[in-house]
Design an enzyme around this catalytic site. Sequence first.
Site, PDB file in Angstrom:
ATOM      1  N   SER A  58     -55.941  29.129  -1.694  1.00 21.82           N
ATOM      2  CA  SER A  58     -56.167  27.921  -2.490  1.00 21.82           C
ATOM      3  C   SER A  58     -56.144  26.646  -1.658  1.00 21.82           C
ATOM      4  O   SER A  58     -56.626  25.600  -2.108  1.00 21.82           O
ATOM      5  CB  SER A  58     -55.109  27.821  -3.602  1.00 21.82           C
ATOM      6  OG  SER A  58     -53.798  27.875  -3.071  1.00 21.82           O
ATOM      7  N   ASP A 171     -49.035  33.809   0.565  1.00 22.82           N
ATOM      8  CA  ASP A 171     -48.131  34.911   0.917  1.00 22.82           C
ATOM      9  C   ASP A 171     -46.681  34.443   0.931  1.00 22.82           C
ATOM     10  O   ASP A 171     -45.776  35.179   0.522  1.00 22.82           O
ATOM     11  CB  ASP A 171     -48.521  35.475   2.283  1.00 22.82           C
ATOM     12  CG  ASP A 171     -49.970  35.934   2.310  1.00 22.82           C
ATOM     13  OD1 ASP A 171     -50.232  37.086   1.931  1.00 22.82           O
ATOM     14  OD2 ASP A 171     -50.834  35.130   2.695  1.00 22.82           O
ATOM     15  N   HIS A 306     -50.314  21.599  -3.040  1.00 25.97           N
ATOM     16  CA  HIS A 306     -51.611  21.569  -2.373  1.00 25.97           C
ATOM     17  C   HIS A 306     -51.902  20.161  -1.845  1.00 25.97           C
ATOM     18  O   HIS A 306     -51.214  19.205  -2.193  1.00 25.97           O
ATOM     19  CB  HIS A 306     -52.709  22.022  -3.339  1.00 25.97           C
ATOM     20  CG  HIS A 306     -52.607  23.462  -3.716  1.00 25.97           C
ATOM     21  ND1 HIS A 306     -51.899  23.885  -4.828  1.00 25.97           N
ATOM     22  CD2 HIS A 306     -53.094  24.573  -3.116  1.00 25.97           C
ATOM     23  CE1 HIS A 306     -51.969  25.209  -4.899  1.00 25.97           C
ATOM     24  NE2 HIS A 306     -52.682  25.653  -3.873  1.00 25.97           N
TER      25      HIS A 306
END
Length: 352
Positions: A58, A171, A306
């Site tokens: 992402s 992850d 993000h």
Amino acid sequence: MGFPADLLTTLILVGLLTPSACYNFCNSSRSYMSLHVPTNIRQLRVGDISLVAGLGDSFTVANGARSTTLFRVHEEYRGDSFSAGGRGSYEYGSTTFPNILRVFSRHLYGYALGPGNVTSFNARFNMAEAGAAFRHMPVQARRLIYKMKNDPYIDFQNDWKIVNLFIGQHDQCVACANMTQFSPANYNNSVRETLDILKQNLPRTLVNLIEPFNLGLIEEMMRLDPMCYYAADNVRCACDIFTNKTQMQQLASGYGRALRDLVKTGRYDGNNTFAVVIQPFFRNFSLPRNGPGIPDALFFAHDCLHFSSSSHGVLGIALWNSMLSMPADKATNVHVDTNVMCPSTEYIPISN
């Protein structure tokens, strides 16, 4: 009205015009494009690159980059992606890696044009997917190869390509459930398989292998802003960042070492049409701060996780500068006020 692409290329080749003359970018009379398309990757100039692509999660999708509320951070703003987005242009202030490269390679193709998922027209060769883990990279590589082979606008065999691979953030967000599954050793194996696929099936390719971003750094923002805690903990990151901060730091460092160890094996050396170069600007990344020393929330999207559209521009410069730097000179942190470098070597440095 600008020059037609074919006329612009001709003028550059005969030395009557340079990209810097067109766009006031680099004050140099040097040529950034080879007179003839090179056949050796160690003789590759920035102006020789025809295609750019991105693989990842992402953070390459650019989730939430232009979102106006927390509830829109799931939206995919691929055109703003620092590594694979080309919305806008350098001339109008968008400094993603592809937009900088377009200054030198006006025929560049493959960057994402705007918002949309991986199957949208806007995605082009930004093949990243939100929620992707390192184990998904071989599949993304195969999809990229298939898409390039079937694109009528490119010369698959002869066009020089840059693939920016940036994986390991998602992850960290799920590893607390199974540390063995998400170990650096398994990360190494998946990235090796991905690079092997690209090497065997994608001719004339330079892979920029970007070391992962340490999500544990977000813990400080979560402590200072309750909304950041809610957003990161409930919207995007399954593992609690407060209790897993150290683990995330260790994973990010371990993944970075895994990339360096893989490249140091020499597995991708000695090939005239394929190379892999480590880009380490996230290795010692620290949160940008404002005047009082508080982490700058504007660097991030509304989920505090993000990157915002403006920070994608900062990171685009970081990736560009890193690619143009010799190994000993590559930055291992990101500075928001760094200027875009002009190429200082005749060819793109292909060494680690």
